[in-house]
Design an enzyme around this catalytic site. Structure first.
Site, PDB file in Angstrom:
ATOM      1  N   ILE A 202       0.835  -1.204   0.000  1.00  0.00           N
ATOM      2  CA  ILE A 202       0.000   0.000   0.000  1.00  0.00           C
ATOM      3  C   ILE A 202       0.869   1.254   0.000  1.00  0.00           C
ATOM      4  CG2 ILE A 202      -0.214  -0.007   2.529  1.00  0.00           C
ATOM      5  CD1 ILE A 202      -2.907   1.155   0.036  1.00  0.00           C
TER       6      ILE A 202
ATOM      7  N   LYS B 180      -5.150   1.265   8.517  1.00  0.00           N
ATOM      8  CA  LYS B 180      -6.245   0.624   9.246  1.00  0.00           C
ATOM      9  C   LYS B 180      -5.993  -0.888   9.318  1.00  0.00           C
ATOM     10  CE  LYS B 180      -7.916  -1.622   5.726  1.00  0.00           C
ATOM     11  NZ  LYS B 180      -7.931  -3.090   5.742  1.00  0.00           N
TER      12      LYS B 180
END
Length: 332
Positions: A17, A99
């Site tokens: 990511i 998250k």
């Protein structure tokens, strides 16, 4: 911190990511820059630093010892978030962490309290919520486009990953609930008013996976509102939610995963008409980063928004814990 220079960000971990989305977005922001990149692999740290800037650092601890890091971005596996978030906070750094902030409510609440006690900014990177398409949906709901809210259905799912994917590793916080179930739960929190409780849940465990690979959740909202959520990595791809009320419904595709070039289209259906509302493309990764940077620089509005988002992180962690407990209670 000198507000005239860019916010100096250290990166703890070279996750996908970070490579695909966050660091390219950071490179486009004059108000922030990467000053150091740490990895357990010296070669990986050098590779990232060559591409995105900053000094390569072998080992996470050494990055936190540096004097040129104002804030830390943590894209490590979920099970490592609590440890390294706490270390960064206690080292005087603001923290942006992917998250979920931690794997449970107790740790999330503890770290939120710690950040506040130290006067530091802590942000769970709930990037999808920064896309303006959701603001438009909330405006339509508030203006009565669907009438009285009755039901939300939301889903994020994709096909199985390779067997060595970290999503299948329980020691690293793997499992569909924390990885993708987080998004539909957050959508329910974002779109439905008031508190939510878990009315029922099922977590699926495919043979040999070692973790939950999907699930279905029923949430009860205030009054007679309910949310049906589906998630997992055992389905064909879907990223969508539908808000259904007494007068109509709103449907949004690519709700959680819109590329920066994607033009969102809201489908508004009412008794006697159907309308397609085209919105502008947006980069929600960059929008989340901009929110974090402004909050660190003491922008009053962004600081208030960040405090609300931190409360939401604790609230979401509580719901995820409750989903796990409900699913265990009714497991065969």
């Amino acid at each position: 911190m000198d507000d005239r220079r860019p916010l100096r960000i250290g990166v703890l971990g070279c996750a996908s990511i970070a490579e695909r989305q966050i660091l390219p977005a950071l490179a486009r922001m004059p108000e922030a820059r990467v000053t150091a990149v740490a990895s357990r692999s010296a070669a990986r740290a050098h590779e990232f630093a060559a591409r995105f800037g900053g000094t390569p650092v072998h080992g996470y601890e050494r990055l936190l010892e540096r004097g040129d890091v104002d804030a830390v971005y943590i894209p490590l596996p979920a099970a490592l978030h609590a440890e390294w978030t706490e270390r960064a906070l206690r080292g005087g750094r603001h923290v942006l962490v992917e998250k979920p902030l931690t794997t449970g409510r107790e740790e999330t609440a503890r770290l939120a309290a710690l950040a506040r006690s130290l006067g530091l900014r802590l942000m769970e990177n709930r990037m999808f919520a920064h896309h303006p398409q959701h603001t438009r949906v909330r405006e339509l709901i508030a203006n009565g486009a669907v009438g009285k809210l009755r039901t939300l259905s939301a889903a994020l799912a994709f096909p199985p990953r390779p067997p060595d994917d970290i999503r299948y590793d329980p020691a690293l916080g793997g499992g569909a609930l924390l990885d993708v179930g987080y998004y539909p739960v957050q959508a329910a929190m974002m779109l439905l008013p008031g508190s939510l409780t878990v009315a029922g849940a099922v977590l699926h465990h495919d043979t040999g996976a070692g973790v939950d690979t999907g699930g279905d959740v029923l949430l009860r909202g205030e009054g007679d509102v309910a949310a049906h959520l589906t998630f997992g990595f055992r389905h064909a791809y879907r990223s969508r939610y539908e808000v259904w009320g007494s007068r109509g419904r709103i449907i949004l595709d690519r709700a959680f995963t819109p590329p920066s070039t994607w033009q969102p289209v809201l489908h508004l259906e009412q008794q006697d008409r159907e309308e397609r509302l085209a919105l502008s493309p947006a980069n929600h990764y960059q929008a989340a980063l901009e929110c974090f940077v402004r909050a660190v620089r003491d922008d009053g509005a962004e600081r208030a928004a960040l405090e609300t988002a931190l409360d939401d992180a604790v609230r979401c962690a509580s719901l995820l814990d409750a989903v796990r407990a409900a699913a265990s209670a009714y497991a065969p």
